[in-house]
Each structure stands twice: as structure tokens, then as C-alpha cells.
Design an enzyme around this catalytic site. Structure first.
Site, mmCIF file in Angstrom:
data_model
loop_
_atom_site.group_PDB
_atom_site.id
_atom_site.type_symbol
_atom_site.label_atom_id
_atom_site.label_comp_id
_atom_site.label_asym_id
_atom_site.label_seq_id
_atom_site.Cartn_x
_atom_site.Cartn_y
_atom_site.Cartn_z
ATOM 1 N N GLY A 146 0.778 -1.224 0.000
ATOM 2 C CA GLY A 146 0.000 0.000 0.000
ATOM 3 C C GLY A 146 0.814 1.281 0.000
ATOM 4 N N GLY A 177 3.741 -3.333 -3.800
ATOM 5 C CA GLY A 177 3.550 -3.667 -5.207
ATOM 6 C C GLY A 177 3.925 -2.456 -6.024
ATOM 7 N N ARG A 182 -6.905 1.200 -15.178
ATOM 8 C CA ARG A 182 -7.021 1.976 -13.933
ATOM 9 C C ARG A 182 -7.921 3.222 -14.069
ATOM 10 N NH1 ARG A 182 -3.429 4.113 -11.257
ATOM 11 N NH2 ARG A 182 -4.075 3.310 -9.226
ATOM 12 N N TYR A 240 -11.030 3.036 -11.588
ATOM 13 C CA TYR A 240 -10.933 3.822 -10.349
ATOM 14 C C TYR A 240 -10.959 5.327 -10.595
ATOM 15 C CZ TYR A 240 -8.552 -0.640 -9.454
ATOM 16 O OH TYR A 240 -8.211 -1.954 -9.404
ATOM 17 N N CYS A 244 -15.412 0.028 -28.053
ATOM 18 C CA CYS A 244 -16.792 0.405 -28.376
ATOM 19 C C CYS A 244 -17.569 0.759 -27.113
ATOM 20 C CB CYS A 244 -17.466 -0.759 -29.084
ATOM 21 S SG CYS A 244 -17.477 -2.217 -28.033
HETATM 22 N N1 LLP Z 1 -0.356 -7.005 -0.241
HETATM 23 C C1 LLP Z 1 -1.631 -7.389 -0.405
HETATM 24 C C2 LLP Z 1 -2.186 -8.426 0.444
HETATM 25 C C3 LLP Z 1 -2.417 -6.774 -1.396
HETATM 26 O O1 LLP Z 1 -3.685 -7.147 -1.545
HETATM 27 C C4 LLP Z 1 -1.844 -5.771 -2.214
HETATM 28 C C5 LLP Z 1 -2.632 -5.147 -3.256
HETATM 29 C C6 LLP Z 1 -0.502 -5.421 -1.998
HETATM 30 C C7 LLP Z 1 0.211 -6.052 -1.002
HETATM 31 C C8 LLP Z 1 0.193 -4.379 -2.815
HETATM 32 O O2 LLP Z 1 -0.404 -3.143 -2.733
HETATM 33 P P1 LLP Z 1 0.355 -1.885 -3.358
HETATM 34 O O3 LLP Z 1 1.655 -1.719 -2.596
HETATM 35 O O4 LLP Z 1 0.599 -2.191 -4.793
HETATM 36 O O5 LLP Z 1 -0.580 -0.757 -3.193
HETATM 37 N N2 LLP Z 1 -5.542 -2.594 -8.994
HETATM 38 C C9 LLP Z 1 -5.454 -1.545 -7.998
HETATM 39 C C10 LLP Z 1 -4.674 -1.981 -6.789
HETATM 40 C C11 LLP Z 1 -5.189 -3.236 -6.160
HETATM 41 C C12 LLP Z 1 -4.314 -3.687 -5.040
HETATM 42 C C13 LLP Z 1 -4.648 -5.033 -4.590
HETATM 43 N N3 LLP Z 1 -3.824 -5.497 -3.542
HETATM 44 C C14 LLP Z 1 -4.840 -0.300 -8.637
HETATM 45 O O6 LLP Z 1 -4.612 -0.307 -9.838
HETATM 46 O O7 LLP Z 1 -4.608 0.697 -7.946
#
Ligand code: LLP
Length: 438
Positions: A243, A286, A323, A327, A360
Site C-alpha cells: 500500500g 507492489g 485503472r 478507479y 466500443c
Molecule cells: N499485499 C496485499 C495483500 C495486497 O492485496 C496488495 C494489493 C498489496 C500487497 C500491494 O499493494 P500496493 O503496494 O501495490 O498498493 N488494482 C489496484 C490496486 C489493487 C491492489 C490489490 N492489492 C490499482 O490499480 O490501484
């Protein structure tokens, strides 16, 4: 490099001719568009930013190309997997399945790959068992399903602390509105079930949301500490989840990583004092590792006026980058003019434009706000054939791409040391129908 901003015309800042020293036009010519391009040096730099954490575990869902996994592995980053497919990718990128016995320091060993989910589908359970992968359980049902196949295994519990945060309800992973994790009040029950099943709870993990500000992320530390005390001395690893935010919009800045680490380190030290042994401190980013390293290179195929609005229509849509439509996410954009005279001269003057794709659906717009409202951006005046680069697209970009409208998945290129290497070929229309029968 992006040209330095000009007071007279901010759009001058929005011309981009190179990515990590490689010409955007040459990348597009060599590999076609739409094209995802990743800058290896930026990914390395982001890995090194987090060097104070004992373990950085890449949430590969953000960008799971095996060349990217191999790159972060070489930086000492371990990996998270949420499916049998992601375990397969981690193994293909050179991660070992087995946990090493000892460590050079006195910390407990780290699991190279962790499977994190709220369920086992049948295939993922098979793959976890076959390779002996460590599991982070987000439901008590997983404990029994695992113990039936891997008696005596060590497990991590993913706990939902009862609150969450995130810029979008779709990325908020804590609180009653989230299906994720074992509910905090059910931890004693989960511990009993683990004990009856003969599993040892050695890890504790919380992740409350993505793209949240650090103040909210920091609240997790207190909640985790309370649950850690309930689990007790069997604990060897705590994970702050992912996150970590990245700047997407102009004016946004990087978070105070040092302050965030210090807070978690203090939590870890208090728990170490209580338990009388060392605890490994993990972070699970991530987007932080790959978002800013990624660029989606598209070609402008039409410039249209609809009443008072100008639309640039490019050859990528929400099939390529989801995205904005999912969102209302904001991505910076820049223009690479194809006319060499324009390309080398001063930046063209700017106009307000909306940017959309070929699909489309009216929602196929990259410049939209949450709720699906079409917005505009100032961009340098563009013509058909110019390249439009959508930036900060290295996380949840390619991995969320689809074949909607029977569009083949784009190619991916990794730029390293001034050279762009194809790391995934573009899908062909033949690929689209392979596996189908009439
Ligand atoms: N750990 C867990 C258990 C997670 O569910 C996630 C993301 C992460 C780590 C990594 O989160 P990050 O550091 O990337 O924020 N598709 C969405 C984001 C979905 C995240 C899902 N889980 C977007 O494009 O913003």
C-alpha cells in the site's frame, strides 16, 4: 527526459522524447504500439529505497513479467503470490520454493515465496503442497484445508484489523466492507483451529489498502501489535503489508519512508522484548517498486472535435490500461511528436484535450474522474501519428490488461543500460483464438 517546465507554456514539460535514455520513437518503431516500457534503473532504485526492511516482498500482482521478477530477485527482494499462476511465475524467475534453514544474522529465515489469499482454489492448494510454499491464510477454512495436506506446516495469519483506508472502495482491504483477512475478533478462534490442526502460527500480516496515505497505513502498527500479543511467542515474522503510495498527480510527493520504517521497527522491537527473540520485519509493496518505472507508449490515430471538446484517440484502451476506467485513476501523459522538425524544435503550444481509446464504449477514456466523467488535460498540440506516453503505468497496468474487443495483449520491453529488450512479445490474433474450437 521530460523537458524542463517553461513558465510561458507548461505543456513544454509534457514533451517526452526518451525513456531511460532510449528514443520513444525508436521503441515504438521496433516493437509497435501500444507498448509497455519499464525502466530497470528506476525499479532497482525503488528496491534500494527500502533496504532498511529485513524483507521486501514484492506483491507481484502489480507487474508480474518474469523479467521484472528476475530483476527484483537480483536486488534481494522476495516475492508474494496470490495464485498458482503467480507461484509458477516466481519459480520461472528463479525464486526457490524452499525456505532456507538458517540466516547469516540471528533473524528467523525468510520464505522466498509466500502464497497470500483468502481461499485456496483447488489448483493453488495442489501447487502450494507440491512445492512446500509458505501460506498467508486470510480465512480459517484455509487452515484446515492446509493441515489436511501439509500437517505440521508453519503459517502466517492475515488479519483484518476492522478498519481500512484507500482512495477507492475497490482497493480498501480492511474493515467490514472488505472480504479480506481473518476478522480481528476471530483471531482466538483461528488460533484454536490452527492448534487443533497441528499448524504453527509463525507469521502475522495486515494490509489495509492500496495507495493510502502513510498516516493511515501507520495505524496498522498498533493493531498488529495487539494481535501479535494474542498469538504470542510462536511468532517469528510480522508484515506491514503493502500500500505504499507513489506520486501520480503533479505536486504529489513521495512518502516519508524513513518515518514509516522507524514506526514499524519500534513495534517490532517492543514485541521482541516481550517474546525474548528476534522478529523479522517484512514490507509487501507492489506499486512502489514498479509504478513509476512503467510507461505505456501509444500512437494517436485520430484527432476529433466533438462540439467544444477535442479528443485524441490512441491505439490503447481500457483493455490495455484499466485503472482510469476502474478507479478514475489519474496518469500523467506526455507527447512525443513524430515529425522530426517538431520533435527537435520547441514544444508545440498546448491545448485542452480528452484522451480516449479504440473500444466500443464511451467509458474508454484515459482522462476521466471517479464516476466516469470525461475530463480534459493540457497537452501539446498533437497530430495523427504522434506518440502519446501514459506514465506511472508500471503497476496494475499490463497485469490488468484484457482481450476485450479481441485486442491482443501489448508487448513489454525492459530498458536497461540504454538498451530496450523485448520481455514479452505482442500477442497475435492467432493467439487470441488458440484453445478455442468451433
Ligand atoms: N499485499 C496485499 C495483500 C495486497 O492485496 C496488495 C494489493 C498489496 C500487497 C500491494 O499493494 P500496493 O503496494 O501495490 O498498493 N488494482 C489496484 C490496486 C489493487 C491492489 C490489490 N492489492 C490499482 O490499480 O490501484
Amino acid at each position: 527526459m521530460v523537458n524542463s517546465p517553461s513558465a510561458a507554456d507548461p505543456a513544454a514539460a509534457l514533451v517526452r522524447r526518451t525513456i531511460a535514455g532510449v528514443s520513444v520513437a525508436e521503441l515504438a518503431q521496433a516493437h509497435g504500439t501500444p507498448l509497455y516500457v519499464y525502466d530497470a534503473a528506476t525499479i532497482r532504485r525503488r528496491c534500494r529505497d527500502l533496504a532498511r526492511w529485513d524483507t521486501v516482498r514484492f506483491a507481484q500482482k502489480a507487474c508480474s513479467n518474469i523479467a521484472v521478477l528476475d530483476l527484483v530477485r537480483r536486488e534481494g527482494v522476495l516475492v508474494d503470490a496470490v495464485s498458482a499462476g503467480e507461484i509458477h511465475r516466481a519459480l520461472a524467475a528463479g525464486y526457490p520454493a524452499a525456505t532456507p534453514r538458517g540466516t547469516a544474522d540471528d533473524l528467523p529465515p525468510a520464505h522466498p515465496i509466500v502464497y497470500t489469499a483468502d481461499i485456496f482454489d483447488r489448483e493453488s492448494l495442489e501447487v502450494v503442497v507440491r512445492h512446500g510454499i509458505h501460506v498467508n491464510c486470510g480465512s480459517s477454512d484455509m487452515l484446515e484445508q492446509l493441515s489436511a495436506r501439509m500437517p505440521g506446516a508453519e503459517v502466517t495469519l492475515r488479519v483484518n484489523p476492522g478498519f481500512g483506508h484507500g482512495p477507492s472502495q475497490k482497493t480498501n482491504t480492511g474493515g467490514e466492507g472488505s472480504k479480506h483477512g481473518i476478522w480481528h475478533a476471530d483471531v482466538p478462534d483461528a488460533l484454536r483451529r490452527a492448534e487443533w490442526s497441528g499448524l504453527a502460527v509463525t507469521g502475522l500480516h495486515m494490509h489495509i489498502g492500496s495507495g493510502t496515505d502513510l498516516a493511515h497505513l501507520a495505524e496498522v502498527a498498533g493493531a498488529l501489535e495487539r494481535v501479535a500479543e494474542e498469538i504470542g511467542r510462536s511468532l517469528t515474522t510480522i508484515s506491514a503489508g503493502g500500500g505504499l503510495p507513489v506520486p501520480y498527480r503533479p505536486g504529489e510527493v513521495h512518502a516519508d519512508l524513513g518515518g514509516y520504517f522507524d514506526l514499524w521497527d519500534a513495534t517490532r522491537r517492543r514485541l521482541e522484548a516481550r517474546f525474548g527473540h528476534r522478529l523479522r520485519l517484512e514490507l509487501e509493496p507492489g506499486r512502489y517498486l514498479t509504478a513509476e518505472a512503467g510507461f505505456l507508449v501509444t500512437e494517436i490515430r485520430a484527432v476529433k472535435r466533438q462540439g467544444s471538446r477535442t479528443y485524441l484517440l490512441v491505439d490503447a484502451g481500457f483493455n490495455t490500461l484499466a485503472r482510469p476506467v476502474m478507479y478514475g485513476a489519474y496518469h500523467p501523459m506526455s507527447l512525443c511528436p513524430c515529425d522530426p522538425l517538431v520533435a527537435e524544435g520547441p514544444a508545440p503550444r498546448s491545448t485542452e484535450v480528452a484522451v480516449g481509446g479504440p473500444l466500443c464504449e464511451s467509458g474508454d477514456i484515459f482522462t476521466q474522474t471517479d464516476g466516469g466523467f470525461v475530463a480534459t488535460r493540457p497537452l501539446p498540440e498533437a497530430a495523427v501519428g504522434d506518440l502519446l506516453v501514459i506514465e506511472v503505468a508500471g503497476a496494475y497496468g499490463f497485469v490488468m490488461a484484457s482481450n476485450y474487443n479481441s485486442k491482443p495483449l501489448p508487448a513489454e520491453v525492459l530498458v536497461d543500460g540504454g538498451y530496450g529488450r523485448l520481455v514479452r512479445r505482442r500477442q497475435s490474433v492467432g493467439d487470441l483464438v488458440s484453445g478455442e474450437t468451433v
